[in-house]
Design an enzyme around this catalytic site. Structure first.
Site, PDB file in Angstrom:
ATOM      1  N   SER A   1       9.541  61.918 -24.185  1.00  0.00           N
ATOM      2  CA  SER A   1      10.224  62.142 -24.723  1.00  0.00           C
ATOM      3  C   SER A   1       9.499  61.225 -26.223  1.00  0.00           C
ATOM      4  CB  SER A   1      11.186  61.691 -24.422  1.00  0.00           C
ATOM      5  OG  SER A   1      11.997  62.590 -23.300  1.00  0.00           O
TER       6      SER A   1
ATOM      7  N   ASP B   1      12.748  57.996 -11.475  1.00  0.00           N
ATOM      8  CA  ASP B   1      11.625  57.504 -11.087  1.00  0.00           C
ATOM      9  C   ASP B   1      11.455  55.709 -10.752  1.00  0.00           C
ATOM     10  OD1 ASP B   1      12.090  60.303 -10.237  1.00  0.00           O
ATOM     11  OD2 ASP B   1      10.302  60.886 -11.182  1.00  0.00           O
TER      12      ASP B   1
ATOM     13  N   THR C   1      23.857  33.559  -1.561  1.00  0.00           N
ATOM     14  CA  THR C   1      25.620  33.519  -1.985  1.00  0.00           C
ATOM     15  C   THR C   1      25.678  34.569  -2.885  1.00  0.00           C
ATOM     16  OG1 THR C   1      26.705  31.780  -3.151  1.00  0.00           O
ATOM     17  CG2 THR C   1      24.570  31.347  -3.371  1.00  0.00           C
TER      18      THR C   1
END
Length: 788
Positions: free
Chosen positions: A125, A170, A533
């Site tokens: 694209s 991907d 944490t």
């Protein structure tokens, strides 16, 4: 860049989009998080006073025109943040590949004055977009000759600007650490693996899982790393000749070690060293014929593309969408088409064609059998994943292991965080590979003082990556009152190095131990801390293990709450998150859940601010979006408590909206670790163990280890783009010990993003963005210091 410091800071308020029109489209295969990117582009575009258009159905809609290209409003993108796929549709488009198609597309854009395109899609694209841009002036001239547009339009719309964002599960695009959708796809894969593990264990089965990735093994590799798979097949790193034998030996060895299941992960594009495909069926038949194991194949297929985007993908896509609009505002005819992406934790712009060329280079290298080159071209994060996987998955026979005679102890300190166990597993296995004897301390410093310490083997940590909480047990107790006893235990067990995995208490604990070195020689050994944490409040690291899992918990809960609020109409929820004084979870949770406000300790607020938020919500209730979401960090203000804010909103909102409150509490510490936390925990811990080995060699003199310099007590953290070891002594100045947070926190820079996307006026310093960088070919050495 060093030069950037001399300039005045650059603020986005000074960039105007007035008179500009931006078209946004999604193209190619869909990916979770595309909607978050669309939403960010639309809202940021409207925010800077540009017109924004949806182009429906990708390039097909651009060619077809008509109702496929529509101007959108702020509310058009409401409630799409949590939806997978793409709401504006994506289609494969043959006609855009022809010049006639592109001519028609150019005509449709010029009709609406659109000369800025934001393309969200894969490399195909983006290549198409670049070609369109190169042909643009020629296309306009041709349209003028045909009398479809006038010469005025040719002048006025002379240039087309293009910014790309990579949406592809991907993660096959060079130049970006993570593409939009990759993290969510990993979530789907890991959910499936976790579910399969329980049934495989019941029946002592072998499972062959096929995951997506026709040309790229990222998903297979990272999910193998995250679930401790026995074997993985990826296109970039085909197995050596005779792999059938070595795989079967490995599987039967694992069974002999009382392991009740085997997991083999196959990328759909897996090949052997002769470029012949390796299919999941072939692998299954092999295991059945050679070993007679009960074997099943599961092909995940399009499940991996589906479902809601993870918190990581939503934040990534929102950051990139805003960055894309900035890039379009600053684009000139001279700047090349660029992609916005993340490198480590830093938003960057890269020339689109450089990325595409490098991505094509990888494919070429694989086609020509240059596999080492292919791995290197994929980038340092891929290479790091592969090296870590190789390190942790195969135990060498005892005879082949070096013997160092060093004993290394591992402990968890602080509150439980998802991913701690993955970190312990990696530490133990790397330690054994390096030739050390590994010891596990139960229940933190308190357990250490009581002598709860035992040797731990390679097999003992099998299957730990997917377990939440802390298997070793963890306590918040600091070592100061037990120094004598801990020193005794270090001496009795002859401990030569310490690895502490934990949160702020771990940091304080190591500071206490290093201060006690004058009195006790036992503490003069290399010590390293790995931050774990949920609060992400440890100095010296942008991320800590467990924060991503907590963020996903918060985001999921907020999604459900938003749904409930939408149903009831005119309802505002106030949600309290954990984090101590650190606003990371509240702020990032708000960004990922599309909240209206987040109250945090780091940014002081007063009654006027609360008033403004109420007025803002009152305005919002007049639109079609009749719900509100407000996050509050548990310690953001001692007087403006969750109850206070709830009561204030209830009173002020009377007749306009009603209010509910929700305290998320300890569910934020639990749950199975997210793929990010498993992977981050595994890699950072493996690296910390290698540091310990180096330090042990450096400090071994006359038959004993003696280390008492500052650089022998370090914290390993992720800083922007790199993993760095930092002496604790140097981090002291960066710490606010009263509130247990770092003095400077990178994520505060993202705070304006949340406000912009919630329609608040705000100032936003964008000095960091804007430099176009080049795609760096990294040297093999760099993979060592490497990214995550």
């Amino acid at each position: 860049p060093a030069g950037a410091m001399d300039h005045q800071p650059k603020f986005f308020e000074n960039l105007s989009g007035t008179g500009k029109a931006i078209g946004v489209l999604t193209s190619g295969g869909d990916a979770q998080g595309m909607n978050a990117a669309v939403r960010a582009v639309v809202r940021m575009g409207i925010y800077v006073k540009a017109k924004v258009y949806f182009v429906y159905e990708g390039y097909q809609g651009m060619v077809d025109g008509g109702d496929n290209i529509v101007e959108v409003s702020w509310e058009s993108v409401s409630s799409i943040l949590q939806v997978g796929g793409t709401v504006i549709g994506s289609a494969r488009c043959k006609s855009f590949r022809t010049r006639e198609g592109r001519l028609q597309a150019a005509y449709n854009l010029v009709q609406r004055g659109i000369t800025n395109l934001c393309v969200i899609g894969g490399d195909g694209s983006l290549t198409g977009a670049n070609l369109f841009r190169e042909e643009w002036s020629g296309l306009l001239e041709e349209l003028a000759q045909k009398g479809k547009i006038d010469d005025e339009a040719v002048k006025k719309y002379a240039y087309l600007n293009i910014v790309g964002m990579v949406g592809s599960i991907d993660n096959d695009f060079c130049g970006t650490d993570m593409t939009i959708g990759t993290d969510s796809a990993l979530h789907r894969i890991i959910e499936v693996v976790d579910a399969i593990v329980t049934t495989a264990q019941s029946h002592q089965r072998t499972f062959v899982l096929e995951v997506m990735g026709r040309h790229c093994g990222y998903l297979a590799l990272v999910s193998a790393l995250a679930c401790g798979a026995d074997w993985v097949f990826i296109p970039e790193y085909p197995p050596k000749e005779g792999w059938e034998d070595s795989m079967c030996v490995k599987l039967s060895e694992n069974r002999a070690r009382k392991k009740r299941l085997n997991i083999i992960i196959v990328a759909e594009g897996a090949i052997d060293c002769h470029n012949k495909p390796i299919t999941s069926e072939k692998v299954k038949d092999l295991v059945v014929q050679r070993l007679g194991f009960d074997t099943r194949v599961t092909i995940l297929g399009h499940v991996q593309r589906g479902g809601t985007p993870s918190a990581f993908d939503r934040i990534l896509a929102s950051r990139m969408g805003v960055e894309a609009v900035l890039a379009l505002l600053e684009a000139t005819p001279a700047t090349p088409a660029c992609v916005v992406s993340l490198s480590g934790n830093q938003a960057v712009r890269l020339p689109l064609m450089e990325c595409v060329q490098m991505t094509q280079e990888v494919q070429k290298a694989m086609d020509e059998g240059r596999f080492l080159e292919a791995v290197r071209l994929r980038g340092r994060s891929f290479e790091n994943n592969l090296n870590t996987y190789k390190l942790l998955s195969h135990k060498k026979p005892d005879a082949e292991l070096p013997k160092t005679n060093f004993n290394v102890a591992v402990l968890n300190v602080g509150a439980p965080a998802a991913g701690m166990n993955a970190a312990v597993r990696a530490a133990v296995r790397v330690g054994i590979t390096e030739g050390h004897k590994m010891f596990a301390v139960i229940d933190g410093f308190e357990g250490f003082a009581r002598g709860k310490i035992k040797e731990i083997s390679w097999g003992d940590v099998g299957g730990w990556t997917g377990q939440g909480g802390s298997i070793l047990g963890t306590k918040r107790t600091l070592p100061a009152k037990y120094l004598e006893k801990i020193a005794d235990q270090m001496r009795t067990n002859n401990i030569n190095a310490l690895m502490v995995i934990g949160g702020f208490e771990a940091y304080l604990g190591l500071l206490e131990l290093s201060a006690a070195r004058e009195k006790y020689d036992e503490f003069c050994v290399p010590m390293v801390m790995v931050p774990a944490t949920v609060s992400n409040n440890v100095p010296g690291s942008d991320f800590s293990i467990g924060a991503d899992t907590a963020l996903n918990t918060i985001t999921d809960t907020c999604d459900r709450i938003k749904q409930s609020a939408s149903g009831t109409k005119r309802r505002v929820f106030i949600i309290e998150t954990m984090g101590g004084y650190c606003g990371y979870l509240a702020n990032m949770g708000a960004l990922a859940a599309g909240a209206d406000a987040a109250y945090i300790f780091e940014e002081q607020f007063d009654i006027r601010e609360l008033q403004a938020n109420v007025e803002h919500l009152t305005e919002k209730m007049k639109t079609s979006i009749q719900r509100g979401l407000v996050l509050r960090n548990e310690n953001c203000n001692e007087n403006y408590t969750t109850d206070f804010i709830y009561q204030l909103y209830s009173e002020e909102g009377k007749g306009v909206f009603d209010c509910r409150k929700n305290v998320l509490g300890h569910m934020q510490q639990g749950g199975a670790p997210s793929p990010f936390d498993r992977n981050f925990g595994t890699k950072i811990s493996a690296k910390a163990m290698q540091w310990i080995s180096r330090k042990l060699k450096e400090t071994y003199r006359k038959g004993k280890v003696f280390a008492n310099t500052d650089d022998s007590v370090c914290l390993l953290g992720m800083r922007r783009r790199n993993l760095v070891f930092q002496p604790l002594a140097e981090l002291k100045d960066e710490t606010d010990f009263v509130h247990r947070i770092p003095k400077e926190q990178w994520w505060l820079k993202l705070r304006p993003l949340m406000k912009i996307l919630a329609k608040y006026k705000t100032s936003y310093d964008v000095s960091d963005s804007g430099q176009l960088e080049h795609v760096a070919m990294h040297s093999p050495k760099e993979a060592e210091t490497g990214a995550i």
